[in-house]
Design a protein around this motif. Structure first.
Motif, PDB file in Angstrom:
ATOM      1  N   PRO A   1       0.886  -1.147   0.139  1.00 36.68           N
ATOM      2  CA  PRO A   1       0.198   0.036   0.121  1.00 36.68           C
ATOM      3  C   PRO A   1       0.929   1.404  -0.037  1.00 36.68           C
ATOM      4  O   PRO A   1       0.390   2.196  -0.596  1.00 36.68           O
ATOM      5  CB  PRO A   1      -0.852  -0.216   1.425  1.00 36.68           C
ATOM      6  N   GLY A   2       2.207   1.008   0.484  1.00 35.85           N
ATOM      7  CA  GLY A   2       3.071   2.339   0.332  1.00 35.85           C
ATOM      8  C   GLY A   2       3.177   2.748  -0.980  1.00 35.85           C
ATOM      9  O   GLY A   2       3.764   3.893  -1.428  1.00 35.85           O
ATOM     10  N   ARG A   3       3.247   1.703  -2.031  1.00 35.83           N
ATOM     11  CA  ARG A   3       3.629   2.033  -3.308  1.00 35.83           C
ATOM     12  C   ARG A   3       2.291   2.393  -4.156  1.00 35.83           C
ATOM     13  O   ARG A   3       2.477   2.800  -5.305  1.00 35.83           O
ATOM     14  CB  ARG A   3       4.588   0.826  -3.964  1.00 35.83           C
TER      15      ARG A   3
ATOM     16  N   ASP B   1       8.762   3.695  -8.152  1.00 41.42           N
ATOM     17  CA  ASP B   1       7.435   3.878  -9.059  1.00 41.42           C
ATOM     18  C   ASP B   1       6.513   2.770  -8.809  1.00 41.42           C
ATOM     19  O   ASP B   1       6.848   1.639  -8.276  1.00 41.42           O
ATOM     20  CB  ASP B   1       8.168   3.181 -10.478  1.00 41.42           C
TER      21      ASP B   1
ATOM     22  N   GLU C   1      -8.401  12.430   0.516  1.00 44.23           N
ATOM     23  CA  GLU C   1      -7.793  13.709   0.408  1.00 44.23           C
ATOM     24  C   GLU C   1      -7.986  14.604   1.902  1.00 44.23           C
ATOM     25  O   GLU C   1      -7.024  15.067   2.385  1.00 44.23           O
ATOM     26  CB  GLU C   1      -8.109  14.869  -0.649  1.00 44.23           C
TER      27      GLU C   1
ATOM     28  N   LYS D   1      -0.031   4.528  -3.352  1.00 44.21           N
ATOM     29  CA  LYS D   1      -0.762   5.768  -2.889  1.00 44.21           C
ATOM     30  C   LYS D   1      -0.415   6.832  -3.572  1.00 44.21           C
ATOM     31  O   LYS D   1       0.983   6.831  -4.066  1.00 44.21           O
ATOM     32  CB  LYS D   1      -0.290   5.932  -1.439  1.00 44.21           C
ATOM     33  N   ARG D   2      -0.904   7.909  -3.826  1.00 40.53           N
ATOM     34  CA  ARG D   2      -0.602   9.008  -4.422  1.00 40.53           C
ATOM     35  C   ARG D   2       0.175   9.932  -3.859  1.00 40.53           C
ATOM     36  O   ARG D   2       0.432   9.543  -2.518  1.00 40.53           O
ATOM     37  CB  ARG D   2      -1.904  10.035  -4.738  1.00 40.53           C
ATOM     38  N   GLY D   3       1.227  10.440  -4.356  1.00 36.77           N
ATOM     39  CA  GLY D   3       2.244  11.351  -3.655  1.00 36.77           C
ATOM     40  C   GLY D   3       3.322  10.688  -3.512  1.00 36.77           C
ATOM     41  O   GLY D   3       4.201  11.473  -2.805  1.00 36.77           O
ATOM     42  N   LEU D   4       3.709   9.480  -3.678  1.00 32.99           N
ATOM     43  CA  LEU D   4       4.726   8.996  -3.389  1.00 32.99           C
ATOM     44  C   LEU D   4       5.823   9.114  -4.361  1.00 32.99           C
ATOM     45  O   LEU D   4       5.715   8.488  -5.460  1.00 32.99           O
ATOM     46  CB  LEU D   4       4.618   7.276  -3.017  1.00 32.99           C
TER      47      LEU D   4
END
Lengths: 358, 348
Positions: B184-186, B195, B326, B188-191
């Motif tokens: 889930p860490g990869r 890639d 958000e 998500k938006r904003g990471l």
């Protein structure tokens, strides 16, 4: 120790006969321990071993009776998984170690083992003694109390819980886990001694790398710690924020805003963590899938400002990587100066080792 | 007649042997005879030892000793695996040395296990796909999963660590279905620094290595490959107001519910229920259609459909609640309802 006990011990089984003394009084009437799996271990006072049983959907508190206080002896057992397989009468590949816990009274190391790797697998608790010998703990002969961690889903189902970690603190058992179906990261708190059903505290966590609340990251490992004279939970998540949660906030049904105090970088998964003091300095040791073992500077953790903006890789608590500790799959504190680790490289037998705390 | 005599002789031999042999093993218990009346100072393991390993440094088999008269028995704590060779030695004080070997047998022949399905069955996965299931034809060996599941990009290159790896692995109780979570860490938006494994417009291949062993230690019958087209993220809550209910056309016909997008296979099967009605639930049309065929004819009149809040779509969006929001403070302030109810009518 009686002759009968000697005979049983010689066969590698620690039974209830020698261990009846010193049992802790439990609120629930104790029953013989019945485990379906042994996923995570922790010690409560008076030699009570807490077993997180993922398949049974329960936490079982077993009165081991192993309460004699003694200085810890170093535990070093080469090829420990092969030796356990020999005791349990299975090929070495059929044994896997899911957790270890050190009895704080005497340093005996308890090892959660799965005998078998498929649906027929049975859980076994094995322990070391002062002489470095292994013995099977005959849990069916020991008294235990049990609490269910969730409502059992009705058939037809393939649903299962996975307990990833548990700790005992201030007369409560904290359990982290997840499900193979719904993605509900849950931490549960259960009053101890067990009196009824578990209640759960959902945790909402702010992940510094993302700049928003996340509600669903699974806690990988956690421990209790004291900050500003207050007990807190420090929890580590995949790729790899460390968050703090005041213990006082962990109440049944609570929605908790965890504070991210460190980002230890991506692409790794935390396995176990312990805290210790050495030379007047406080440290946290974090075993980790891809970075060896991390040694974190835990002095004045409270001074780190909460992380609330996107982080490229690392921020917060400084750490060193102990490069020569590789393939560590389990970690627990043995005493003030030593830790016990399980080292298992892919395809190799597991080794139980004692290391000086760095 | 000859066979009868052979069987009789074998039975007699089996019955007599433990009485006459100083050391025997009947598949469950080891029996040693002629034991001195005195308990040995170092325990019974000193004179009767059962080993399940060639390694002399390995501990003996765990189990329990019992002595009755001059007979000592040893019962293993766990029945030894037939694949393991047992070496049993016995020497009473001042007595003769006896050794009994029980050779291990090869594992019985079994049909090779296959991957029968992976879920979701749709070939179009959102870039924030949260998890997938691998269903096998039989039980598998735990502890090998992540070595044998790969995601390849369009050039055939293996994507690095796309999944959340758990030592326990997320199996069903029967060890025939594995749940694999994307990290889930990869997703998500904003990471910014890694890639995501799934990029809209690209194709990935899910590959399962046949070396993965089943519960009998045998490899899979064949490799498994599936091409997935990645489509844009889905960041909407699951909203039953958008579902289309088709009431049963008669009192034996199924109830259908159509979803605007696929739902999670495992959860859609068990989180949508009609209270008081038992029946068979099936998922159709790539998990966009749910059907309940009742065991008994429907009662005429109004029925409720209950939806548990843990229901998820492919991206982990739940009832009235997207996977991530958000506006974080709104999430904390207001918990969404934990269930929903729809109704339908069965005509009499």
């Amino acid at each position: 120790m009686s002759k009968r006990t000697k005979a049983l011990s010689a066969a590698g089984v620690v039974g209830a006969v020698a261990l009846a003394a010193g049992a802790v009084a439990l609120a629930q009437a104790p029953q013989p321990a019945a485990l379906k799996s042994a996923s995570a271990l922790a010690f409560a006072p008076n030699g009570v071993l807490l077993v997180g049983d993922s398949l049974g959907g329960q936490v079982v508190a077993i009165e081991t009776g192993d309460t004699a206080r003694a200085p810890a002896a170093k535990a070093d057992i080469a090829d420990v998984s092969t030796k356990i397989a020999a005791m349990l009468g299975v090929p070495a590949a059929q044994v896997s170690i899911s957790d270890i816990a050190v009895n704080p009274a005497n340093g005996n190391v308890y090892i959660a083992v799965s005998r078998g790797t498929g649906a027929e697998a049975v859980p076994v608790i094995v322990r070391t003694d002062k002489a470095g010998a292994l013995a099977v703990v005959d849990v069916a002969k020991l008294k235990a109390s049990t609490v269910a961690i969730s409502d059992k889903p009705t058939a037809p189902n393939q649903a299962a819980q996975a307990i990833t970690d548990l700790v005992f603190v201030n007369n409560q058992v904290l359990v982290a886990g997840l499900s193979n179906e719904e993605f509900n990261s849950s931490m549960r708190t259960i009053a101890y001694p067990f009196r009824g059903q578990a209640s759960s505290a959902g945790i909402e966590m702010y992940h510094g790398a993302h700049g928003r609340f996340e509600t669903a990251s699974p806690v990988r490992t956690f421990m209790t710690y004291t900050m500003n004279n207050q007990p807190v939970i420090l929890a580590a998540y995949t790729c790899t924020p460390i968050v703090k949660i005041p213990l006082a906030d962990v109440k049944p049904g609570a929605r908790i805003k965890a504070t991210t105090i460190a980002e230890l970088g991506n692409r790794n998964r935390p396995i176990d963590m312990i805290s210790y003091e050495k030379g007047g300095q406080r440290h946290i040791l974090l075993a980790n899938s891809s970075r060896g073992v991390m040694k974190l500077d835990a002095n004045n953790l409270e001074r780190h400002t909460p992380i609330s903006t996107p982080i490229a890789d690392k921020a917060g608590i400084p750490y060193d990587t102990i490069a020569d500790l590789k393939d560590v799959t389990q970690l627990d504190k043995l005493d003030a100066s030593n830790a016990v680790i399980v080292v298992a490289a892919a395809g190799q037998p597991a080794q139980l080792k004692t290391i000086a705390l760095p | 007649m000859r066979r009868f005599i052979v069987v009789l002789a074998a039975l007699l031999l089996a019955a007599c042997r433990p009485e006459s042999e100083p050391l025997s093993y009947d598949g469950k218990t080891v029996t040693a005879r002629g034991v001195d009346a005195q308990d040995p100072s170092k325990g019974w393991g000193d004179i009767l030892t059962v080993r399940a390993s060639d390694d002399p440094a390995a501990p003996p088999l765990a189990g329990e000793y019992k002595r009755r008269g001059d007979t000592l028995t040893f019962t293993p704590a766990y029945p030894p695996s037939p694949q393991v060779t047992l070496t049993i030695t016995y020497q009473a004080p001042g007595g003769e040395f006896h050794r009994l070997m029980v050779p291990g047998k090869a594992a019985p022949a079994t049909a090779a296990t296959t991957v029968t399905q992976t879920y979701p069955t749709t070939d179009r996965w959102p870039a924030n796909q949260l998890k997938f299931y691998i269903q096998f034809s039989g039980p598998m060996t735990k502890g090998q999963a992540y070595r044998h599941i790969q995601l390849l990009d369009e050039t055939g290159a293996v994507l690095e660590q796309p999944f959340v790896e758990f030592d326990q692995e997320l199996w069903d109780p029967g060890v025939t279905r594995l749940t694999v979570l994307f990290d889930p860490g990869r997703i998500k938006r904003g990471l910014g620094d890694t890639d995501p494994p799934l990029v809209p417009g690209k194709t990935v291949t899910l590959r399962i290595d046949p070396a993965w062993q089943d519960a009998h230690g045998k490899p899979l019958a064949a490799a498994y490959e599936r091409k997935i087209t990645v489509v844009p993220d889905v960041r909407l809550p699951v909203d039953p107001a958008a579902w289309k209910i088709t009431a049963p056309r008669d009192r034996n016909a199924p109830l259908f519910i159509d979803f605007p997008r696929p739902l999670d296979y495992a959860l859609a099967r068990r989180t949508i229920t009609v209270p008081g009605v038992e029946g068979e639930v099936t998922l159709l049309a790539n998990e966009t259609r749910w059907a309940l065929t009742p065991l008994k004819p429907w009662k005429a009149g109004r029925h409720e459909i209950h939806i548990d809040g843990i229901i998820e779509d492919l991206a982990g969006n739940r009832l009235y609640r997207p996977f991530d929001l958000e506006n974080a403070s709104a999430t904390v302030a207001k918990a969404p309802p934990k269930s929903a109810t729809l109704t339908f009518e069965v005509k009499g």
